[in-house]
Motif scaffolding. Structure first.
Motif, PDB file in Angstrom:
ATOM      1  N   LEU A 104      40.699  44.296  52.816  1.00 19.15           N
ATOM      2  CA  LEU A 104      39.357  43.868  53.212  1.00 19.15           C
ATOM      3  C   LEU A 104      38.843  42.783  52.262  1.00 19.15           C
ATOM      4  O   LEU A 104      38.357  41.736  52.695  1.00 19.15           O
ATOM      5  CB  LEU A 104      38.411  45.078  53.193  1.00 19.15           C
ATOM      6  N   MET A 105      38.977  43.018  50.974  1.00 14.92           N
ATOM      7  CA  MET A 105      38.492  42.040  49.996  1.00 14.92           C
ATOM      8  C   MET A 105      39.262  40.717  50.105  1.00 14.92           C
ATOM      9  O   MET A 105      38.687  39.633  49.960  1.00 14.92           O
ATOM     10  CB  MET A 105      38.615  42.589  48.567  1.00 14.92           C
ATOM     11  N   ALA A 106      40.562  40.817  50.377  1.00 11.88           N
ATOM     12  CA  ALA A 106      41.369  39.595  50.518  1.00 11.88           C
ATOM     13  C   ALA A 106      40.855  38.749  51.687  1.00 11.88           C
ATOM     14  O   ALA A 106      40.736  37.526  51.582  1.00 11.88           O
ATOM     15  CB  ALA A 106      42.838  39.965  50.710  1.00 11.88           C
ATOM     16  N   VAL A 107      40.530  39.412  52.805  1.00 11.81           N
ATOM     17  CA  VAL A 107      40.019  38.676  53.976  1.00 11.81           C
ATOM     18  C   VAL A 107      38.633  38.101  53.674  1.00 11.81           C
ATOM     19  O   VAL A 107      38.352  36.936  53.992  1.00 11.81           O
ATOM     20  CB  VAL A 107      39.970  39.589  55.224  1.00 11.81           C
ATOM     21  N   VAL A 108      37.777  38.908  53.060  1.00 15.27           N
ATOM     22  CA  VAL A 108      36.423  38.438  52.733  1.00 15.27           C
ATOM     23  C   VAL A 108      36.487  37.217  51.804  1.00 15.27           C
ATOM     24  O   VAL A 108      35.773  36.223  52.010  1.00 15.27           O
ATOM     25  CB  VAL A 108      35.601  39.575  52.077  1.00 15.27           C
ATOM     26  N   GLY A 109      37.351  37.291  50.805  1.00 12.78           N
ATOM     27  CA  GLY A 109      37.490  36.163  49.884  1.00 12.78           C
ATOM     28  C   GLY A 109      37.986  34.915  50.597  1.00 12.78           C
ATOM     29  O   GLY A 109      37.423  33.825  50.437  1.00 12.78           O
ATOM     30  N   MET A 110      39.015  35.081  51.411  1.00 14.40           N
ATOM     31  CA  MET A 110      39.606  33.942  52.131  1.00 14.40           C
ATOM     32  C   MET A 110      38.597  33.323  53.103  1.00 14.40           C
ATOM     33  O   MET A 110      38.496  32.094  53.208  1.00 14.40           O
ATOM     34  CB  MET A 110      40.853  34.437  52.885  1.00 14.40           C
ATOM     35  N   ALA A 111      37.847  34.150  53.817  1.00 12.12           N
ATOM     36  CA  ALA A 111      36.852  33.639  54.765  1.00 12.12           C
ATOM     37  C   ALA A 111      35.775  32.840  54.034  1.00 12.12           C
ATOM     38  O   ALA A 111      35.365  31.772  54.485  1.00 12.12           O
ATOM     39  CB  ALA A 111      36.217  34.794  55.542  1.00 12.12           C
ATOM     40  N   ASN A 112      35.327  33.340  52.883  1.00 11.38           N
ATOM     41  CA  ASN A 112      34.324  32.602  52.128  1.00 11.38           C
ATOM     42  C   ASN A 112      34.860  31.264  51.629  1.00 11.38           C
ATOM     43  O   ASN A 112      34.099  30.297  51.515  1.00 11.38           O
ATOM     44  CB  ASN A 112      33.807  33.451  50.957  1.00 11.38           C
ATOM     45  N   GLU A 113      36.155  31.220  51.336  1.00 12.72           N
ATOM     46  CA  GLU A 113      36.764  29.958  50.895  1.00 12.72           C
ATOM     47  C   GLU A 113      36.878  28.966  52.058  1.00 12.72           C
ATOM     48  O   GLU A 113      36.423  27.827  51.964  1.00 12.72           O
ATOM     49  CB  GLU A 113      38.157  30.231  50.316  1.00 12.72           C
ATOM     50  N   THR A 114      37.458  29.413  53.162  1.00 12.38           N
ATOM     51  CA  THR A 114      37.702  28.472  54.267  1.00 12.38           C
ATOM     52  C   THR A 114      36.398  28.068  54.964  1.00 12.38           C
ATOM     53  O   THR A 114      36.313  26.974  55.508  1.00 12.38           O
ATOM     54  CB  THR A 114      38.697  29.057  55.293  1.00 12.38           C
ATOM     55  N   ASN A 115      35.377  28.934  54.927  1.00 13.90           N
ATOM     56  CA  ASN A 115      34.058  28.535  55.449  1.00 13.90           C
ATOM     57  C   ASN A 115      33.614  27.245  54.750  1.00 13.90           C
ATOM     58  O   ASN A 115      33.094  26.322  55.372  1.00 13.90           O
ATOM     59  CB  ASN A 115      33.005  29.625  55.185  1.00 13.90           C
TER      60      ASN A 115
END
Lengths: 131, 131, 131, 131, 131, 131
Positions: A104-115
């Motif tokens: 979950l944290m990996a996805v949240v981190g990645m989404a915040n980056e690519t946003n």
């Protein structure tokens, strides 16, 4: 400054007690969390918020575990310390393992980056996404 | 201003083409999305971002559908228009029904509301959440 | 709804014209950007904002290019479309190459990712950072 | 709740130790920060994040000091307490003087203000910025 | 992708029509805004959201104009384009003059700036504020 | 790390003392808040910020109480702990009752929720709002 202290059950008005009772019954807990004890300073908001949370977080098209993980993902994105702690606990209670938390944290981190990459490069929306 | 136009496959360097090829193969698509065509202006970031996204979004402790819905929840919270469009499409492709989308938005909305109530009432973290 | 249209120089009050003149002189430009033409609906805010921007963005302990890149990094993080476009142009005018823009976006993306990892894992601040 | 405690070197798996060793070697430090000790609960994310940070923060088109200041600017905008403390220390180690920190904060503050003025006045993007 | 089109009154289910009717009656308008026509894809969320908005935005300890201006301030801070447009219109309908709008934006901008200065300088909360 | 300690009046330079004196005189207080004592590390930013805050927060088209509540609404949305504490105190000093605070938080929560619903459903702006 009254709103700076929690309202305990013994000091609560009948209207607040009714909400506390419903939370305890619904969640099968001995006592309500601080969130509700502070919100109790405004009994109307307390009741509306609890009624909404109860409806929204009940199993539906999504199960409770997925809902709690989404709640946690939003709270982490917003940096709400209280909500990260409380919904982290709620997600674990609903069955989130540490491996699931890690994913979950990996996805949240990645989404915040690519946003931000999408923002910065000013990427136009693909026509396919609007069909 | 070179970064303001997409780089198409035919104009791409071998390094960029290798990433585009891997995206197309992995996702079984004819062409890559605009996101990758703009990121291609920086081949190092393109490769690192794709490698990371590929690893993070692969099925693991969480399945692909859950991951895409979490990605969407974060994008909606941040208000990233491109990401809402692209990951909305990806989540639907992974199996998100309109009923699931409705549930997802309800949770995202509620979390954003209660995050601010917790902030505003300055609610201290319950001791139970730190155990 | 007056604030929904730009105020052009020819229609501006003397107070607004004085600010427009100073912007044009300081930045060596023929006309001011839309930002100032809309802000002109509130001459007091127009003047205060320009005076502040002029002071803050002048070369000091940091040079103009670094300042413009930081401005862009903040705007990308906040997802402000207008500001990304205008300060992207300003940073390029101040000397930002496409390679520097690529590096900048990579750092902005990474910072937004690790900010959430630190939130989610509830990492306590190292004693060393408070010395 | 295992993710609520740091993983020290002596208790770490070989995979985690390899990352810790590389961090210590690259940064010339005796011990890694709490961020890495908590992330160690997910060795895959630990390795990917460190590999990415190492690549992104190495000197390139932008120098290390500029990169650390941009990282700090993003962290301040997002309000990430841990990241403000750790990257504030990192930026100072890379050469940021107090005068440079003051300039940085002034720009970050101003950008956050004007981002909202542009939002509120609904300023359309100037044609010149899209050329 | 059904959620990408508005649901008009003539195509709406009785449950949705009942909410639309109540919105039109309460607000004395001919038709509901797009927000409600899109939310109508999830009739449960539509009803809960309208019931909540109706309760929260009714005159109480704060008057309607103040409430609409606060709504606008939050929307500007979050950069929600739709909400800035719709609540800007609602605030003006409730009596917000252009001078009041100018003051509102000045406060919103300043708050967003000083929020980051407080973050960046890591200012500890004064004991007086916790009494 | 000098910026990590407050600058007290007795240790302040004449330039800083002049600002502190003006804050104390304007606000009729014995001492300035921590915010100003930390900002004092950068006397230029201290003076500019105080001059701006003093101008923006003075009664105008909006009264002081409304301005302080808007400031608080923004701070709650951004999750700035210091600002929530200090402007919560300031709003109460300006006359905000607990009932008004409750209403304010209800609006702030609702706006943060509907901002995300508008984002997620990708609601287009009604033509009426652009007239």
């Amino acid at each position: 400054m009254p709103s700076r202290t929690p309202i305990e059950y013994r000091d609560a008005s009948p209207k607040v007690r009714a909400v506390f009772d419903d939370i305890k019954r619904t969640r099968q807990v001995e006592d309500v969390n601080n969130f509700w004890k502070y919100l109790a300073h405004d009994p109307v908001t307390l009741k509306r918020t609890w009624d909404s949370v109860k409806q929204v977080m009940a199993p539906g098209a999504l199960d409770v575990l997925t809902k709690e993980m989404v709640y946690l993902a939003v709270s982490v994105t917003n940096g709400c310390g209280y909500c990260i702690a409380s919904h982290g606990a709620a997600a674990r209670k609903a069955g989130m393992t540490e491996a699931m938390f890690g994913d979950l944290m990996a996805v949240v981190g990645m989404a915040n980056e690519t946003n931000r990459l999408a923002n910065g490069y000013r990427v136009p929306i693909d026509a396919a996404f609007d069909r």
